[in-house]
Design an enzyme around this catalytic site. Structure first.
Site, PDB file in Angstrom:
ATOM      1  N   HIS A  65     -44.190  70.752 -49.598  1.00  0.00           N
ATOM      2  CA  HIS A  65     -43.392  69.559 -49.256  1.00  0.00           C
ATOM      3  C   HIS A  65     -42.538  69.152 -50.455  1.00  0.00           C
ATOM      4  CE1 HIS A  65     -42.751  65.743 -46.869  1.00  0.00           C
ATOM      5  NE2 HIS A  65     -42.147  65.502 -48.038  1.00  0.00           N
ATOM      6  N   GLN A  96     -33.281  62.136 -42.052  1.00  0.00           N
ATOM      7  CA  GLN A  96     -33.854  61.130 -42.951  1.00  0.00           C
ATOM      8  C   GLN A  96     -33.564  59.687 -42.528  1.00  0.00           C
ATOM      9  OE1 GLN A  96     -33.840  62.060 -47.034  1.00  0.00           O
ATOM     10  NE2 GLN A  96     -34.924  60.206 -47.466  1.00  0.00           N
ATOM     11  N   HIS A 109     -42.281  64.027 -41.727  1.00  0.00           N
ATOM     12  CA  HIS A 109     -42.738  62.869 -42.480  1.00  0.00           C
ATOM     13  C   HIS A 109     -43.353  61.942 -41.435  1.00  0.00           C
ATOM     14  CE1 HIS A 109     -40.020  64.453 -45.483  1.00  0.00           C
ATOM     15  NE2 HIS A 109     -40.387  63.528 -46.350  1.00  0.00           N
ATOM     16  N   ASP A 146     -43.298  66.851 -53.486  1.00  0.00           N
ATOM     17  CA  ASP A 146     -42.390  65.923 -52.815  1.00  0.00           C
ATOM     18  C   ASP A 146     -41.100  65.702 -53.608  1.00  0.00           C
ATOM     19  OD1 ASP A 146     -41.422  64.280 -50.839  1.00  0.00           O
ATOM     20  OD2 ASP A 146     -42.923  62.705 -51.044  1.00  0.00           O
TER      21      ASP A 146
END
Ligand code: ZN
Length: 429
Positions: A57, A152, A210, A309
């Site tokens: 990720h 996003q 997510h 991340d």
């Protein structure tokens, strides 16, 4: 005749004094006292040799953009998203490629050779997608990069996102992403999970969302994700990233949720550095840790792998491409300090993540790809404690990075002249 033999290695499973014989791009022998010659040898006496680190990720399109267009003053997820929105609309493909390649240089020196990166598909020009596809090709000889189409700004919340995600997949992005907790309502979040799983089923792609990256105990998109996974027959191909709301959920509810996740074979990807940094921001004291229930999920047989991340981007000003730093934080935040706990944490940085990403030929057995890392540590526990130098990084049988061992010189009368932090301070267990 071998091309390379790594001599006298300690392996993650506890075997010691093992020789690893490599021919071409494959490991062909793993045994003690391998009686054979090789064109090249690496002496790994007393050192841990592991398969490469795997980061399932990451955000390669945003990495190393720290300070552009300005710093995140509040340090929150939401200010980070706003900053990235400004940067994203101005960044050129060349800038994005250049930053990503520089990050990958760093990753290689850290023995990190497999990365799954989310790619923001919110800007309809999709410069981010073009750039990351170019990066995926350029680094293919040394890093496997998987790309996730990541809406996003929200799949329903942001106009044009539905079309942009489809186009990104048409361009060759590998995996369907999502962000249900960022949609306008819980209902739209639920609908987005269903729509995105349907796209994955239709296109034959994996899913990595997510999911529930919030402290809201009632944010329950992981329940929907598990249900839609079963409904569309996607078991084993779906990852839930973050799942921080599980930290705050009611225990009775979780006792029902975890078996559902196990039934759906959800791959769970916590991001310990980011979770401990960003969660609990609305709390005064006591502050919640905000990381998902790692031990309980492991105990239930779910596949847990940790992501880095972010590295030096609008959300996180720290980071160095070192997955051992991620594991180090996980040990603390999940309070998993026992010997067996730490071994499970090390697996979450290596074999578990390889499973999440579906990497073939990963491991240190005969027949596996000749990808391995020699660390300046004796075993996995010491590696997690010291985050040591990677003395050699080998990809397809070739050494692609080296570091000198970290040795401290002392100038104290009556004390040792040199210290190897790992070797000289190892516990006797
Ligand atoms: Zn992320």
């Amino acid at each position: 005749m071998f091309d390379l033999i790594v001599r006298n290695a300690n392996l993650p499973d506890g075997r010691t004094g093992v020789d690893i014989g490599i021919a071409g791009k494959k490991i062909v022998a793993v045994e003690r006292n391998l009686e054979a010659q090789a064109k090249d040898e690496i002496d790994a006496t007393g050192r841990l040799v592991t398969p490469p680190f795997v980061d399932p990720h990451f955000h390669m399109d945003a990495t190393l953009s720290l300070g552009l267009p300005r710093m995140n003053v509040s340090g929150t997820l939401l200010e980070g998203i706003a900053l990235w929105g400004e940067l994203r609309s101005n960044a050129t493909k060349e800038e994005l490629v250049d930053r990503a390649l520089r990050y990958c240089d760093l990753a290689v020196t850290q023995g990190l050779l497999f990365i799954r990166s989310h790619v923001d598909t919110s800007d309809p020009k999709l410069v981010t997608v073009e750039a990351m596809i170019e990066v995926r090709e350029k680094i293919a000889p040394y890093i496997d990069l998987q790309l996730v189409a990541f809406p996003q700004d929200g799949y329903y919340r942001s106009s044009g996102a539905i079309d942009a995600l489809d186009r990104a997949l048409d361009m060759g992005v590998d995996i369907v992403g999502g962000i249900p907790h960022f949609e306008r309502t819980m209902g739209e979040g639920t609908a987005s999970v269903e729509a995105l799983c349907r796209i994955a089923a239709d296109r034959g792609l994996p899913v990595d969302m997510h999911c529930d990256e919030t402290d809201d105990p009632l944010s329950r998109h992981i329940e929907t994700l598990a249900t839609q996974t079963i409904r569309f027959g996607l078991e084993g191909r779906v990852a839930g990233s973050h799942l921080t709301s599980m930290h705050s959920m009611d225990n009775y509810y979780v006792s029902k949720l975890i078996p559902l996740m196990a039934e759906a074979q959800i791959n769970v990807i916590p991001n310990p550095l980011i979770n401990i940094m960003l969660q609990g921001r609305h709390d005064t004291y006591p502050k919640r840790r905000g990381m998902t229930r790692i031990r309980e999920l492991m105990d239930a047989g779910l596949n847990i792998s940790f992501g880095h991340d972010c590295v030096m981007d609008p959300w996180y000003s720290m980071g160095s491409g070192d997955m051992l730093e991620v594991g180090h934080m996980a040990i603390h935040v999940a309070q998993m300090a026992g010997i067996e706990d730490k071994k499970r944490i090390f697996d979450a940085l290596t074999v578990n993540s390889a499973k999440t990403m579906g990497i073939e030929g990963y491991g240190l057995e005969p027949g596996c790809n000749a990808d391995l890392v020699v660390l300046q540590a004796r075993d996995t526990l010491e590696a997690l404690r010291l985050k040591p130098n990677r003395l050699a990084v080998i990809r397809c049988g070739k050494t692609i990075a080296r570091s000198e061992p970290r040795i401290g010189e002392l100038f104290l009368e009556g004390r040792p002249a040199k210290i190897d932090g790992g070797r000289d301070y190892a516990p006797r267990h």
